[in-house]
Design a protein around this motif. Structure first.
Motif, mmCIF file in Angstrom:
data_model
loop_
_atom_site.group_PDB
_atom_site.id
_atom_site.type_symbol
_atom_site.label_atom_id
_atom_site.label_comp_id
_atom_site.label_asym_id
_atom_site.label_seq_id
_atom_site.Cartn_x
_atom_site.Cartn_y
_atom_site.Cartn_z
ATOM 1 N N ILE A 117 0.994 -1.291 -0.169
ATOM 2 C CA ILE A 117 0.104 -0.092 0.056
ATOM 3 C C ILE A 117 0.954 0.975 -0.164
ATOM 4 O O ILE A 117 0.745 2.355 -0.620
ATOM 5 C CB ILE A 117 -0.959 0.024 1.212
ATOM 6 C CG1 ILE A 117 -1.975 -0.926 0.990
ATOM 7 C CG2 ILE A 117 -1.612 1.392 1.408
ATOM 8 C CD1 ILE A 117 -2.862 -1.368 2.319
ATOM 9 N N ILE A 118 1.881 1.275 0.794
ATOM 10 C CA ILE A 118 2.864 2.354 1.063
ATOM 11 C C ILE A 118 3.413 2.583 -0.324
ATOM 12 O O ILE A 118 3.766 3.811 -0.865
ATOM 13 C CB ILE A 118 3.844 2.169 2.058
ATOM 14 C CG1 ILE A 118 2.963 2.456 3.424
ATOM 15 C CG2 ILE A 118 4.789 3.438 1.915
ATOM 16 C CD1 ILE A 118 3.813 2.022 4.804
ATOM 17 N N PHE A 119 4.037 1.460 -1.063
ATOM 18 C CA PHE A 119 4.703 1.656 -2.363
ATOM 19 C C PHE A 119 3.900 2.246 -3.379
ATOM 20 O O PHE A 119 4.312 3.113 -3.992
ATOM 21 C CB PHE A 119 5.210 -0.111 -2.572
ATOM 22 C CG PHE A 119 5.889 0.044 -3.906
ATOM 23 C CD1 PHE A 119 7.255 0.559 -4.083
ATOM 24 C CD2 PHE A 119 5.267 -0.694 -5.201
ATOM 25 C CE1 PHE A 119 7.814 0.254 -5.367
ATOM 26 C CE2 PHE A 119 5.752 -0.596 -6.386
ATOM 27 C CZ PHE A 119 7.184 -0.302 -6.213
ATOM 28 N N GLN A 120 2.574 1.843 -3.374
ATOM 29 C CA GLN A 120 1.849 2.302 -4.482
ATOM 30 C C GLN A 120 1.391 3.711 -4.083
ATOM 31 O O GLN A 120 1.207 4.686 -5.233
ATOM 32 C CB GLN A 120 0.401 1.751 -4.488
ATOM 33 C CG GLN A 120 0.489 0.227 -5.027
ATOM 34 C CD GLN A 120 -0.768 -0.537 -5.154
ATOM 35 O OE1 GLN A 120 -1.626 -0.141 -5.502
ATOM 36 N NE2 GLN A 120 -0.918 -1.585 -4.406
ATOM 37 N N PHE A 121 1.314 4.086 -2.905
ATOM 38 C CA PHE A 121 0.999 5.467 -2.607
ATOM 39 C C PHE A 121 2.001 6.151 -2.952
ATOM 40 O O PHE A 121 1.686 7.447 -3.487
ATOM 41 C CB PHE A 121 0.705 5.682 -0.797
ATOM 42 C CG PHE A 121 0.681 7.074 -0.221
ATOM 43 C CD1 PHE A 121 -0.276 7.682 -0.667
ATOM 44 C CD2 PHE A 121 1.748 7.403 0.285
ATOM 45 C CE1 PHE A 121 -0.211 9.179 0.048
ATOM 46 C CE2 PHE A 121 1.987 8.495 0.810
ATOM 47 C CZ PHE A 121 1.034 9.396 0.625
ATOM 48 N N CYS A 122 3.360 5.838 -2.669
ATOM 49 C CA CYS A 122 4.340 6.705 -3.024
ATOM 50 C C CYS A 122 4.515 7.037 -4.384
ATOM 51 O O CYS A 122 4.746 8.213 -4.904
ATOM 52 C CB CYS A 122 5.833 6.064 -2.347
ATOM 53 S SG CYS A 122 5.949 6.159 -0.454
ATOM 54 N N LEU A 123 4.518 5.799 -5.370
ATOM 55 C CA LEU A 123 4.631 6.093 -6.746
ATOM 56 C C LEU A 123 3.782 7.278 -7.180
ATOM 57 O O LEU A 123 3.981 8.139 -8.019
ATOM 58 C CB LEU A 123 4.473 4.833 -7.221
ATOM 59 C CG LEU A 123 5.674 3.768 -7.109
ATOM 60 C CD1 LEU A 123 5.386 2.482 -7.776
ATOM 61 C CD2 LEU A 123 6.993 4.272 -7.650
ATOM 62 N N THR A 124 2.323 6.895 -6.707
ATOM 63 C CA THR A 124 1.236 7.696 -7.155
ATOM 64 C C THR A 124 1.477 9.018 -6.779
ATOM 65 O O THR A 124 1.064 10.056 -7.596
ATOM 66 C CB THR A 124 -0.152 7.318 -6.902
ATOM 67 O OG1 THR A 124 -0.317 5.884 -7.105
ATOM 68 C CG2 THR A 124 -1.379 8.215 -7.430
ATOM 69 N N THR A 125 1.830 9.426 -5.567
ATOM 70 C CA THR A 125 2.194 10.799 -5.111
ATOM 71 C C THR A 125 3.279 11.331 -5.927
ATOM 72 O O THR A 125 3.144 12.770 -6.131
ATOM 73 C CB THR A 125 2.410 10.823 -3.660
ATOM 74 O OG1 THR A 125 1.434 10.004 -2.764
ATOM 75 C CG2 THR A 125 2.673 12.131 -3.042
ATOM 76 N N PHE A 126 4.037 10.981 -6.417
ATOM 77 C CA PHE A 126 5.547 11.443 -7.086
ATOM 78 C C PHE A 126 4.669 11.705 -8.509
ATOM 79 O O PHE A 126 5.056 12.691 -9.032
ATOM 80 C CB PHE A 126 6.598 10.440 -7.200
ATOM 81 C CG PHE A 126 7.513 10.482 -6.146
ATOM 82 C CD1 PHE A 126 7.955 11.720 -5.615
ATOM 83 C CD2 PHE A 126 7.653 9.203 -5.434
ATOM 84 C CE1 PHE A 126 8.688 11.763 -4.445
ATOM 85 C CE2 PHE A 126 8.511 9.121 -4.317
ATOM 86 C CZ PHE A 126 9.086 10.358 -3.834
ATOM 87 N N ILE A 127 4.079 10.674 -8.964
ATOM 88 C CA ILE A 127 3.471 11.102 -10.493
ATOM 89 C C ILE A 127 2.401 12.303 -10.265
ATOM 90 O O ILE A 127 2.531 13.132 -11.172
ATOM 91 C CB ILE A 127 2.573 9.805 -10.958
ATOM 92 C CG1 ILE A 127 3.435 8.633 -11.155
ATOM 93 C CG2 ILE A 127 1.760 10.260 -11.972
ATOM 94 C CD1 ILE A 127 2.506 7.408 -11.624
ATOM 95 N N ILE A 128 1.471 12.320 -9.196
ATOM 96 C CA ILE A 128 0.832 13.572 -9.308
ATOM 97 C C ILE A 128 1.539 15.135 -8.882
ATOM 98 O O ILE A 128 1.383 15.803 -9.408
ATOM 99 C CB ILE A 128 -0.144 13.229 -7.772
ATOM 100 C CG1 ILE A 128 -1.249 12.256 -8.310
ATOM 101 C CG2 ILE A 128 -1.051 14.693 -7.382
ATOM 102 C CD1 ILE A 128 -2.153 11.835 -7.182
ATOM 103 N N TYR A 129 2.544 14.690 -8.187
ATOM 104 C CA TYR A 129 3.598 16.003 -8.163
ATOM 105 C C TYR A 129 4.147 16.385 -9.345
ATOM 106 O O TYR A 129 4.209 17.450 -9.453
ATOM 107 C CB TYR A 129 4.628 15.555 -6.945
ATOM 108 C CG TYR A 129 5.543 16.722 -6.818
ATOM 109 C CD1 TYR A 129 5.329 17.923 -5.939
ATOM 110 C CD2 TYR A 129 6.965 16.860 -7.378
ATOM 111 C CE1 TYR A 129 6.263 19.198 -5.867
ATOM 112 C CE2 TYR A 129 7.725 17.795 -7.389
ATOM 113 C CZ TYR A 129 7.307 18.925 -6.601
ATOM 114 O OH TYR A 129 8.343 19.774 -6.518
ATOM 115 N N ILE A 130 4.590 15.287 -10.034
ATOM 116 C CA ILE A 130 5.148 15.742 -11.546
ATOM 117 C C ILE A 130 4.006 16.403 -12.294
ATOM 118 O O ILE A 130 4.330 17.295 -13.291
ATOM 119 C CB ILE A 130 5.669 14.765 -12.223
ATOM 120 C CG1 ILE A 130 7.082 14.125 -11.327
ATOM 121 C CG2 ILE A 130 6.240 14.865 -13.677
ATOM 122 C CD1 ILE A 130 7.409 12.688 -11.873
ATOM 123 N N SER A 131 2.904 15.940 -12.146
ATOM 124 C CA SER A 131 1.751 16.322 -12.914
ATOM 125 C C SER A 131 0.905 17.695 -12.329
ATOM 126 O O SER A 131 -0.354 17.802 -12.826
ATOM 127 C CB SER A 131 0.877 15.023 -13.510
ATOM 128 O OG SER A 131 1.556 14.059 -13.954
#
Length: 353
Positions: A117-131
């Motif tokens: 869960i934390i792994f998916q959360f971190c990846l998505t958060t980084f994607i949202i930050y870039i976007s």
């Protein structure tokens, strides 16, 4: 009066319709024609309509109006392509493992662990930050009650992210909140990957459609050697007046249209005529702005300057051709203007239903 301004923040037909609608609502504006590839708008208005008034109207709509309209847009276009390419690479590198990881757990039917869960959360958060630009522009347009495609992207991916965040807290802490047992981090992340890829391809396509015009801009002369008080001074082309004597050295572009009054040389007129063989020019012959003096020294008298030169008129005709719209394109613009509100309305009805 008619003026051309640069507009920042446009990316689709819906944006075109929104900008034109906002400007036409200003009292004193007779017409507003947007050129999406060149990212500008040609406005015909009364003299009492100020630039600040137009700027405020578009600011409210979520766009930025700039008074200075640069003719050389090729560097800016290349910069935009590079920026979208970098964004696509980064979100792609993060989105691919996010999708694989989420799909693998679904296929295997495994139980979600805190680490996954934390792994998916971190990846998505980084994607949202870039976007984040999608959310800044989309939510601002929503606040000003002028939603665009970015608003749909922001609401859709934002809803998936927030829902998954609540579900993560529910699952990790065994809170037992009904309806929050699934994660959709990969949905938000992958949507942003494909949207970013689309914007990158769109930026490349825009650059291709305007490359011919950019090539014309690259041939525009910037300065000329003008005789002032028996001295040759280099001045901007826009400061050259009709009747000025101009020196054109070998290898330099002819700044304006005129007539040779002294000297002899061969001039490359391929930028105007397409003829690759230089043409001999002597006293009494005409010179066309943007052509290149290849050999000897020429002294010329300016006859046509500014927007009246042949080359300036060619550029203007190309811009006018891009500004003109076919009937089907006007219909598409009108449909795009109501597309986002309709989709959002259907989403609200689905939620309440």
């Amino acid at each position: 009066t008619q003026k051309i301004y640069r507009v920042e923040g446009m990316h689709c037909a819906g944006c075109v319709a929104s900008v034109e609608k906002s400007l036409l609502a200003v009292d004193g504006v007779q017409s507003a024609v947007v050129n999406l590839p060149l990212e500008n708008v040609r406005i015909e208005k009364n003299s009492r309509v100020s630039f600040k008034e137009l700027q405020d109207v578009l600011q409210t709509a979520g766009y930025t109006l700039e008074e200075e309209q640069s003719k050389d847009l090729s560097k800016q276009k290349e910069k935009d392509i590079h920026l979208w390419k970098q964004r696509f690479i980064w979100v792609g590198l993060l989105g691919f493992p996010l999708l694989i990881f989420a799909m693998w757990e679904m296929i295997e039917g495994g139980i979600l662990t805190s680490k996954s869960i934390i792994f998916q959360f971190c990846l998505t958060t980084f994607i949202i930050y870039i976007s984040r630009h999608f959310y800044i522009n989309g939510l601002a347009a929503l606040i000003y009650r002028n939603p665009n495609m970015n608003s749909l992207v922001a609401l859709g991916t934002g809803a998936a992210y927030v829902y998954s965040l609540i579900s993560s807290i529910n699952i990790m802490n065994s809170l037992g909140i009904s309806g929050f047992e699934k994660l959709y981090f990969e949905s938000a992340g992958v949507i942003l990957v494909f949207i970013t890829m689309g914007r990158y391809l769109e930026a490349r396509a825009k650059n291709q459609t305007t490359r011919a015009l950019f090539n014309l801009f690259n041939h525009v002369p910037r300065t000329g050697l003008v005789k002032k008080d028996d001295k040759w001074l280099e001045v901007s082309v826009k400061d050259i007046q009709k009747g000025d004597q101009i020196m054109v050295k070998p290898g330099r572009r002819v700044p304006v249209d005129g007539v040779v009054i002294d000297g002899s040389s061969y001039v490359d007129e391929s930028a105007i005529t397409g003829e690759p063989v230089p043409v001999e020019k002597t006293s009494g012959d005409t010179l066309t702005g943007a052509s290149i003096n290849t050999t000897g020294m020429l002294i010329m008298e300016a006859v046509q300057v500014g927007e009246n030169t042949i080359f300036s008129r060619i550029i203007q005709m190309v811009e006018d051709a891009q500004d003109s719209k076919a009937p089907i394109q006007s219909l598409a613009d009108r449909l795009a203007a109501v597309f986002v509100p309709i989709v959002m309305g259907l989403a609200i009805l689905s939620m309440t239903g």
